[in-house]
Design an enzyme around this catalytic site. Structure first.
Site, PDB file in Angstrom:
ATOM      1  N   GLU A  62       0.749  -1.234   0.010  1.00 46.43           N
ATOM      2  CA  GLU A  62       0.061  -0.002  -0.081  1.00 46.43           C
ATOM      3  C   GLU A  62       0.865   1.294   0.035  1.00 46.43           C
ATOM      4  O   GLU A  62       2.042   1.249  -0.065  1.00 46.43           O
ATOM      5  CB  GLU A  62      -0.809  -0.050   1.205  1.00 46.43           C
ATOM      6  CG  GLU A  62      -1.924  -1.094   1.143  1.00 46.43           C
ATOM      7  CD  GLU A  62      -3.219  -0.384   0.725  1.00 46.43           C
ATOM      8  OE1 GLU A  62      -3.227   0.823   0.150  1.00 46.43           O
ATOM      9  OE2 GLU A  62      -4.377  -0.745   1.155  1.00 46.43           O
ATOM     10  N   ASN A  79     -10.068   4.729   1.980  1.00 50.67           N
ATOM     11  CA  ASN A  79      -8.864   4.667   1.263  1.00 50.67           C
ATOM     12  C   ASN A  79      -8.686   6.114   0.173  1.00 50.67           C
ATOM     13  O   ASN A  79      -9.717   6.837   0.186  1.00 50.67           O
ATOM     14  CB  ASN A  79      -8.891   3.526   0.186  1.00 50.67           C
ATOM     15  CG  ASN A  79      -8.365   2.395   1.145  1.00 50.67           C
ATOM     16  OD1 ASN A  79      -7.094   2.107   1.386  1.00 50.67           O
ATOM     17  ND2 ASN A  79      -9.179   1.267   1.078  1.00 50.67           N
ATOM     18  N   ASP A 128      -9.984   1.138  -3.945  1.00 50.59           N
ATOM     19  CA  ASP A 128      -8.835   1.078  -2.873  1.00 50.59           C
ATOM     20  C   ASP A 128      -7.781   2.256  -3.192  1.00 50.59           C
ATOM     21  O   ASP A 128      -8.415   3.429  -3.206  1.00 50.59           O
ATOM     22  CB  ASP A 128      -7.887  -0.136  -3.013  1.00 50.59           C
ATOM     23  CG  ASP A 128      -7.110  -0.408  -1.589  1.00 50.59           C
ATOM     24  OD1 ASP A 128      -6.728   0.415  -1.019  1.00 50.59           O
ATOM     25  OD2 ASP A 128      -7.391  -1.720  -0.992  1.00 50.59           O
TER      26      ASP A 128
END
Length: 294
Positions: A18, A151, A201
């Site tokens: 991420e 997100n 996301d």
């Protein structure tokens, strides 16, 4: 080297890749639940190098303005300064007292130096997450509440438009941002995705003002025009793309972090860092204003 198809950029496989950022001519990312801050080069595939390892989840970082090697991090239950040559220094504890066990998730700096960090419960309790705004010299502000797994956010070049995803709901909303105060106005639906699409996301805005979205569970990233219509989809050999950024020498290389987390049988590319070249460049990574440490 021109990458016309998604290319595996490292032999490493991450649990949850991420928080991708292009900073000082290299790619920075996290393996979130492992608390690892990593980097690699953008001109050719190579191994990931570990910059820091924390004993708490590390959601994302932003470079600190005028302090090379310093990072502001969404970590554990709050925000922490990671100095280049010293131990981590807590800045704000945001969610330690929540009724459900809660951690920080994605985070980013906006073009005006503010740091925005999302929180979520470990159990993904609906409405248990929030987005916080941090400005030096001011108390942290819960800017958006009632989220489940926030997100982003992702900002346009002027820092006056913000996109924020709530992943389990399949929603991306758009806000107008007051550049002077950071106040949010005019929340409106931007995307509403079906479960078949995957969950929105990680996100990033390119130089043309289009929004790139990683689709967790959808094996794809998509580029959306400012009116919300689909411009392009890139299919991926990994099921769970999680974080994205545009980098490389001309900011035209789209890097995609993926995850093995939760997969009963991870494929050979799940958890890999991927890269593919795109026609429109990204925006320079915004820096966070230096925090005031007491």
């Amino acid at each position: 080297m021109e990458l016309t198809e998604p290319t595996v950029w490292s032999t490493d496989r991450l649990e949850l890749g991420e928080g991708l950022r292009w900073v000082d001519d290299r790619l920075v990312l996290v393996d979130l639940l492992a608390g690892r801050l990593l980097e690699t080069d953008g001109d050719a595939p190579g191994p990931l190098r570990e910059l820091r390892r924390l004993d708490v989840p590390l959601g994302a970082v932003a470079p600190v303005a005028d302090r090379p090697g310093d990072w502001l991090a969404a970590a554990g239950t709050g925000v922490t300064l990671l100095p280049a040559t010293a131990d981590p220094r807590p800045i704000a504890d945001l969610v330690a007292d929540e009724p459900e066990p809660t951690r920080m998730n994605d985070a980013v700096a906006d073009p005006h130096g503010r740091f925005w960090a999302g929180s979520m419960t470990y159990a993904g309790v609906p409405g248990g997450g929030a987005l916080y705004q941090l400005t030096p010299g001011a108390a942290p502000v819960p800017a958006v509440t009632g989220l489940t797994i926030p997100n982003g956010p992702a900002f346009d070049a002027a820092g006056t438009t913000m996109y924020l995803a709530d992943s389990p709901r399949g929603e991306v909303d758009r806000f107008t941002v007051d550049p002077g105060t950071g106040a949010l106005h005019g929340r409106e639906p931007f995307l509403r995705l079906s479960p078949a699409d995957g969950s929105p996301d990680g996100m990033t805005v390119d130089a043309a003002g289009h929004l790139w979205v990683a689709l967790w569970g959808g094996s794809a990233v998509r580029r959306y025009r400012p009116d919300g219509t689909l411009d392009r989809e890139i299919r991926l050999p990994a099921e769970q793309p999680a974080g994205i950024c545009l980098g490389g020498p001309d900011l035209r290389r789209l890097f995609i972090g993926t995850a093995r987390l939760g997969l009963a049988a991870a494929g050979p590319v799940d958890g890999a860092l991927l890269a593919v070249d795109v026609p429109v460049p990204g925006l320079p990574t915004a820096t966070a204003a230096a925090p005031i440490v007491g």
